[in-house]
Design a protein around this motif. Structure first.
Motif, short mmCIF file in Angstrom:
data_model
loop_
_atom_site.label_atom_id
_atom_site.label_comp_id
_atom_site.label_asym_id
_atom_site.label_seq_id
_atom_site.Cartn_x
_atom_site.Cartn_y
_atom_site.Cartn_z
N GLY A 66 0.79 -1.23 0.00
CA GLY A 66 0.00 0.00 0.00
C GLY A 66 0.82 1.27 0.00
O GLY A 66 0.38 2.30 0.51
N TYR A 67 2.02 1.22 -0.55
CA TYR A 67 2.86 2.41 -0.60
C TYR A 67 2.20 3.51 -1.43
O TYR A 67 1.50 3.23 -2.40
N ASP A 68 2.45 4.74 -1.05
CA ASP A 68 1.94 5.91 -1.78
C ASP A 68 2.98 6.30 -2.82
O ASP A 68 3.94 7.02 -2.52
N ILE A 69 2.80 5.79 -4.03
CA ILE A 69 3.72 6.08 -5.13
C ILE A 69 2.96 6.84 -6.20
O ILE A 69 1.94 6.38 -6.70
N ARG A 70 3.46 8.00 -6.55
CA ARG A 70 2.86 8.82 -7.61
C ARG A 70 3.88 8.92 -8.73
O ARG A 70 5.01 9.32 -8.50
N ARG A 71 3.46 8.56 -9.92
CA ARG A 71 4.39 8.47 -11.05
C ARG A 71 4.12 9.60 -12.04
O ARG A 71 2.98 9.85 -12.40
N VAL A 72 5.21 10.24 -12.49
CA VAL A 72 5.15 11.35 -13.44
C VAL A 72 6.24 11.11 -14.47
O VAL A 72 7.24 10.46 -14.20
N SER A 73 6.06 11.65 -15.66
CA SER A 73 7.07 11.52 -16.71
C SER A 73 7.53 12.90 -17.15
O SER A 73 6.76 13.86 -17.14
N THR A 74 8.79 12.99 -17.58
CA THR A 74 9.30 14.26 -18.10
C THR A 74 8.95 14.44 -19.57
O THR A 74 9.12 15.53 -20.10
N VAL A 75 8.47 13.37 -20.21
CA VAL A 75 8.17 13.42 -21.64
C VAL A 75 6.74 12.93 -21.86
O VAL A 75 6.37 11.85 -21.36
N GLY A 77 3.73 11.03 -23.28
CA GLY A 77 3.64 9.75 -23.96
C GLY A 77 4.58 8.68 -23.42
O GLY A 77 4.52 7.53 -23.84
N MET A 78 5.47 9.03 -22.49
CA MET A 78 6.38 8.06 -21.90
C MET A 78 5.75 7.60 -20.57
O MET A 78 5.56 8.39 -19.66
N ASP A 79 5.41 6.31 -20.49
CA ASP A 79 4.72 5.77 -19.33
C ASP A 79 5.66 5.68 -18.13
O ASP A 79 6.63 4.92 -18.16
N PRO A 80 5.39 6.43 -17.06
CA PRO A 80 6.28 6.39 -15.90
C PRO A 80 6.24 5.07 -15.15
O PRO A 80 7.12 4.79 -14.34
N ALA A 81 5.23 4.22 -15.41
CA ALA A 81 5.14 2.91 -14.75
C ALA A 81 5.93 1.84 -15.49
O ALA A 81 5.96 0.69 -15.08
N GLU A 82 6.58 2.20 -16.59
CA GLU A 82 7.46 1.27 -17.30
C GLU A 82 8.90 1.55 -16.86
O GLU A 82 9.28 2.70 -16.66
N ASP A 83 9.67 0.48 -16.73
CA ASP A 83 11.06 0.61 -16.32
C ASP A 83 11.87 -0.53 -16.92
O ASP A 83 12.09 -1.55 -16.28
N GLU A 84 12.29 -0.35 -18.16
CA GLU A 84 13.04 -1.39 -18.86
C GLU A 84 14.36 -1.72 -18.19
O GLU A 84 14.83 -2.84 -18.23
N GLN A 85 14.98 -0.73 -17.54
CA GLN A 85 16.28 -0.94 -16.90
C GLN A 85 16.14 -1.46 -15.47
O GLN A 85 17.05 -2.11 -14.96
N GLY A 86 15.08 -1.13 -14.80
CA GLY A 86 14.87 -1.59 -13.43
C GLY A 86 15.51 -0.73 -12.36
O GLY A 86 15.27 -0.93 -11.17
N HIS A 87 16.31 0.24 -12.75
CA HIS A 87 17.03 1.05 -11.76
C HIS A 87 16.10 1.90 -10.91
O HIS A 87 16.22 1.94 -9.68
N GLY A 88 15.17 2.58 -11.54
CA GLY A 88 14.24 3.42 -10.79
C GLY A 88 13.36 2.61 -9.85
O GLY A 88 13.10 3.03 -8.71
N THR A 89 12.93 1.45 -10.31
CA THR A 89 12.12 0.57 -9.48
C THR A 89 12.91 0.13 -8.25
O THR A 89 12.40 0.12 -7.13
N GLY A 106 7.78 9.40 -8.14
CA GLY A 106 8.66 8.82 -9.15
C GLY A 106 8.60 9.61 -10.44
O GLY A 106 7.55 9.69 -11.07
N ILE A 107 9.71 10.21 -10.82
CA ILE A 107 9.80 11.03 -12.02
C ILE A 107 10.56 10.25 -13.08
O ILE A 107 11.79 10.13 -13.00
N ARG A 108 9.86 9.69 -14.07
CA ARG A 108 10.56 8.98 -15.13
C ARG A 108 11.16 9.99 -16.08
O ARG A 108 10.47 10.83 -16.65
N GLN A 109 12.46 9.90 -16.26
CA GLN A 109 13.16 10.87 -17.10
C GLN A 109 13.70 10.20 -18.35
O GLN A 109 14.05 9.03 -18.35
N ALA A 110 13.77 10.99 -19.40
CA ALA A 110 14.29 10.50 -20.68
C ALA A 110 15.81 10.54 -20.69
O ALA A 110 16.46 9.77 -21.39
N ASP A 111 16.39 11.44 -19.93
CA ASP A 111 17.84 11.55 -19.82
C ASP A 111 18.16 12.18 -18.47
O ASP A 111 17.27 12.53 -17.71
#
Length: 183
Positions: A66-75, A77-89, A106-111
Motif C-alpha cells: 500500500g505504498y503511496d507512489i505517484r508516477r510522473v514523466s518528463t516526456v 507519452g512516456m509511461d512512468p510505470a514502465e522501467d526497462e532498466q529496473g534502476h528506478g524501481t 517517481g519522475i521517469r526521465q528521458a535523460d
C-alpha cells in the motif's frame, strides 16, 4: 550496529528482483539502522520524496504494501510505470524500505537532465533523491566546456537548480557513484 533479530518493513514478501550487484532490503535496513526508527514509529510519514530515474514499475510488492507512489514523466507519452532498466524501481524499493510511510514521487526521465530536476521539484518534495551520474565527471568544467559545450551548460543548469532547491529547504541527496566521481 547489527540487531540480533533484524527486521525491515516489508521483507516478508519478496521485493523487486535484480540480477545486478545490490544490497538486499534487509541489508539496507541493517546498514542504515532503520529498524529502531520504525519501532519508534518514525517511518517517513508526511514526507514527500522525489526520485527522478528510469521508471517505476507497478510491482506487486509495492501494491501489497500500500505504498503511496505517484508516477510522473518528463516526456509526454512516456509511461512512468514502465522501467526497462529496473534502476528506478530498485531505487524506489530502497527509499520505501527506509521510509515506508513517505510519499514517493517517481519522475521517469528521458535523460539525466535539468528538466528531470525541474519536474521533480515542481512536485514540492521535502527530499530530492538522485541515484545517477555521468562518465563526464573525470573532466574539469573547462575541459567539458571545450569538448561538450551542451553538456557543460546542462551541468551549469543542474547546479543552479540544485542550489535553488537547497536554498528553498529541500534536502538534496545524490548517489556516491559506481566507481566514478559523483556529480
Amino acid at each position: 550496529y547489527a540487531p540480533t533479530s533484524p527486521q525491515c518493513h516489508g521483507v516478508a514478501q519478496a521485493p523487486p528482483a535484480t540480477d545486478l550487484f545490490h544490497l538486499s532490503l534487509q541489508s539496507l535496513c541493517e546498514v542504515l539502522r532503520v529498524t529502531p526508527c520504525h519501532e519508534q514509529g518514525i517511518r517517513g510519514t508526511g514526507v514527500a520524496i522525489a526520485l527522478p530515474d528510469t521508471g517505476f514499475a507497478a510491482h506487486p510488492w509495492f501494491e501489497s504494501h500500500g505504498y503511496d507512489i505517484r508516477r510522473v514523466s518528463t516526456v509526454d507519452g512516456m509511461d512512468p510505470a514502465e522501467d526497462e532498466q529496473g534502476h528506478g524501481t530498485a531505487a524506489c524499493a530502497n527509499a520505501l524500505a527506509v521510509a515506508p510511510g513517505a510519499t514517493l514521487l517517481g519522475i521517469r526521465q528521458a535523460d539525466f537532465s535539468a528538466t528531470a530536476l525541474e519536474v521533480a521539484l515542481a512536485q514540492s518534495p521535502h527530499v530530492l533523491s538522485c541515484s545517477w551520474g555521468w562518465d563526464k565527471d573525470y573532466q574539469s568544467r573547462d575541459q567539458l566546456r571545450r569538448t561538450e559545450p551542451h553538456t557543460a551548460l546542462q551541468f551549469d543548469d543542474m547546479e543552479r537548480i540544485i542550489r535553488g532547491a537547497i536554498q528553498e529547504g529541500t534536502t538534496v541527496v545524490f548517489s556516491a557513484g559506481n566507481g566514478e566521481r559523483a556529480f
